[in-house]
Design an enzyme around this catalytic site. Structure first.
Site, PDB file in Angstrom:
ATOM      1  N   LEU A   1      11.864 -20.050  -4.699  1.00  0.00           N
ATOM      2  CA  LEU A   1      10.671 -19.114  -3.944  1.00  0.00           C
ATOM      3  C   LEU A   1       9.257 -19.221  -4.950  1.00  0.00           C
ATOM      4  CD1 LEU A   1       9.859 -16.605  -2.076  1.00  0.00           C
ATOM      5  CD2 LEU A   1      10.581 -15.351  -3.994  1.00  0.00           C
TER       6      LEU A   1
ATOM      7  N   ASP B   1       0.976  -1.080   0.192  1.00  0.00           N
ATOM      8  CA  ASP B   1       0.041  -0.061   0.159  1.00  0.00           C
ATOM      9  C   ASP B   1       0.810   1.208  -0.034  1.00  0.00           C
ATOM     10  OD1 ASP B   1      -2.425   1.313  -0.044  1.00  0.00           O
ATOM     11  OD2 ASP B   1      -2.669   1.307   2.169  1.00  0.00           O
TER      12      ASP B   1
ATOM     13  N   HIS C   1       2.559   3.038  -8.961  1.00  0.00           N
ATOM     14  CA  HIS C   1       2.455   1.808  -9.040  1.00  0.00           C
ATOM     15  C   HIS C   1       3.563   1.096 -10.045  1.00  0.00           C
ATOM     16  CE1 HIS C   1      -1.371   2.057  -7.393  1.00  0.00           C
ATOM     17  NE2 HIS C   1      -2.089   2.487  -8.552  1.00  0.00           N
TER      18      HIS C   1
HETATM   19  C1  FPP Z   1      -1.929  -0.068  -3.319  1.00  0.00           C
HETATM   20  O1  FPP Z   1      -1.602   1.137  -3.287  1.00  0.00           O
HETATM   21  C2  FPP Z   1      -1.317  -0.973  -4.666  1.00  0.00           C
HETATM   22  C3  FPP Z   1      -2.063  -1.288  -5.690  1.00  0.00           C
HETATM   23  C4  FPP Z   1      -3.591  -1.122  -5.804  1.00  0.00           C
HETATM   24  C5  FPP Z   1      -1.175  -1.827  -6.574  1.00  0.00           C
HETATM   25  C6  FPP Z   1      -0.054  -2.631  -6.527  1.00  0.00           C
HETATM   26  C7  FPP Z   1       0.562  -3.326  -7.797  1.00  0.00           C
HETATM   27  C8  FPP Z   1       1.685  -3.128  -8.125  1.00  0.00           C
HETATM   28  C9  FPP Z   1       2.973  -2.647  -7.165  1.00  0.00           C
HETATM   29  C10 FPP Z   1       1.995  -3.822  -9.301  1.00  0.00           C
HETATM   30  C11 FPP Z   1       2.725  -5.311  -9.247  1.00  0.00           C
HETATM   31  C12 FPP Z   1       2.430  -6.058 -10.188  1.00  0.00           C
HETATM   32  C13 FPP Z   1       2.583  -7.593  -9.950  1.00  0.00           C
HETATM   33  C14 FPP Z   1       2.577  -8.327 -11.447  1.00  0.00           C
HETATM   34  C15 FPP Z   1       2.285  -8.180  -8.899  1.00  0.00           C
HETATM   35  P1  FPP Z   1      -2.670   2.472  -3.358  1.00  0.00           P
HETATM   36  O2  FPP Z   1      -2.821   2.902  -4.869  1.00  0.00           O
HETATM   37  O3  FPP Z   1      -3.856   2.015  -2.631  1.00  0.00           O
HETATM   38  O4  FPP Z   1      -1.814   3.733  -2.642  1.00  0.00           O
HETATM   39  P2  FPP Z   1      -2.760   4.834  -1.792  1.00  0.00           P
HETATM   40  O5  FPP Z   1      -3.004   4.138  -0.474  1.00  0.00           O
HETATM   41  O6  FPP Z   1      -1.620   5.691  -1.425  1.00  0.00           O
HETATM   42  O7  FPP Z   1      -3.774   5.428  -2.526  1.00  0.00           O
END
Ligand code: FPP
Length: 281
Positions: free
Chosen positions: A158, A47, A64
């Site tokens: 892993l 997050d 992201h």
């Molecule tokens: C939450 O942060 C994160 C996500 C909803 C997406 C996470 C995805 C990735 C890191 C890409 C990974 C790729 C693969 C293949 C696994 P948020 O957007 O909710 O952050 P915020 O709370 O600051 O709004």
């Protein structure tokens, strides 16, 4: 252009021998923890990507993308420290409520990152699994997930499980519905349904119980993530946004886990002392 499965199998065929993960540029090395003090399964709510980007005046999609880089580094760190199972929450069933441009960016990032993970980890022996449902996922995302699972199925290092279009309650409800269907059809005896039998109906039946559940980004909740598997997990909440994480944060989290007294309904075991601390970040 060859499909992902073909491409990855070709790379796997060239894998001789399995190579060690690339060290972190800082030169940091993982702490030495006794095997019994290490989590076997660490699960992460990644997050804080959006806030990371917004605080830099960038679009949330950049957060992201940076999060994808952070994941690649954490995977290397998991291999270095000898973690057998790492599970990450990449997209929840609740995430569909986000604006269309962010959804599009995520639906681009996930297959691209998957392709890179499947290719880059070929010499590292990382198996990829998908936990989640097809639902409204674009066809190319579903194909990338199923291809990556298929292509890496013989890898034994892993296991990296990606929760994409995943919801914990929905996973349990679907398992219950399938058990009811099998019982109604006479395929199973309702009296034989115990916890062990139930778990066979989950998205990834072999997924072990979560030992350490880590959430980055400052919030302190589990958000429908692995409720069945994480009932006894140690919870650790970090303020660091996921996009800023690297393998050293994973190692610190594992050191913290090793210091916890885990009773699990029994008597406490003595917490471990790490023998070579990773040092401050
Ligand atoms: C939450 O942060 C994160 C996500 C909803 C997406 C996470 C995805 C990735 C890191 C890409 C990974 C790729 C693969 C293949 C696994 P948020 O957007 O909710 O952050 P915020 O709370 O600051 O709004």
């Amino acid at each position: 252009m060859p499909g992902l499965a073909q491409e990855v199998r070709r790379l796997d065929a060239q894998r001789n021998p399995i190579v060690p993960p690339t060290p972190h540029p800082s030169g940091g090395r993982p702490p030495t923890l006794p095997t019994e003090a290490k989590p076997r399964h660490t699960a992460i709510v990644m997050d804080g990507n959006g806030r990371w980007a917004t605080s830099r005046g960038l679009p949330r999609s950049d957060g992201h993308r940076a999060g994808g880089e952070a994941l690649a580094d954490v995977v290397h760190g998991a291999l270095e420290i000898g973690l057998p199972h790492l599970t990450v929450y990449a997209f929840s069933t609740e995430n569909w409520k986000r604006p269309a441009d962010e959804l599009n960016a995520l639906m681009d990032e996930i297959p691209q990152r998957l392709r890179r993970l499947a290719n880059d980890t070929a010499p590292l022996n990382v198996r990829l699994r998908w936990a989640g449902v097809r639902g409204p996922l674009p066809a190319d995302v579903v194909a990338a997930l199923t291809d990556a699972e298929h292509a890496t199925r013989d890898r034994t290092g892993l296991t990296l499980t990606l929760c994409v279009n995943y919801g914990g309650r929905a996973e349990i409800a679907a398992a219950a519905a399938n058990i009811a269907r099998d019982a109604a059809a006479g395929r199973i005896d309702p009296g034989s349904v115990c916890e062990h039998a139930f778990a066979r109906y989950l998205h990834v039946p072999e997924l072990p119980d979560v030992d350490l559940l880590l959430r980055t980004g400052g919030d302190q909740r589990t958000s429908n993530f692995l409720p069945w598997q994480a009932t006894c997990a140690e919870l650790l909440f970090l303020d660091t946004p996921w996009s800023d994480m690297d393998r050293r944060d994973l190692w610190h989290a594992m050191e913290e886990y090793a210091r916890r007294i885990r009773r699990c309904g029994s008597i406490p075991r003595i917490p471990a002392q790490p023998t070579s601390p990773t040092g401050p970040r």
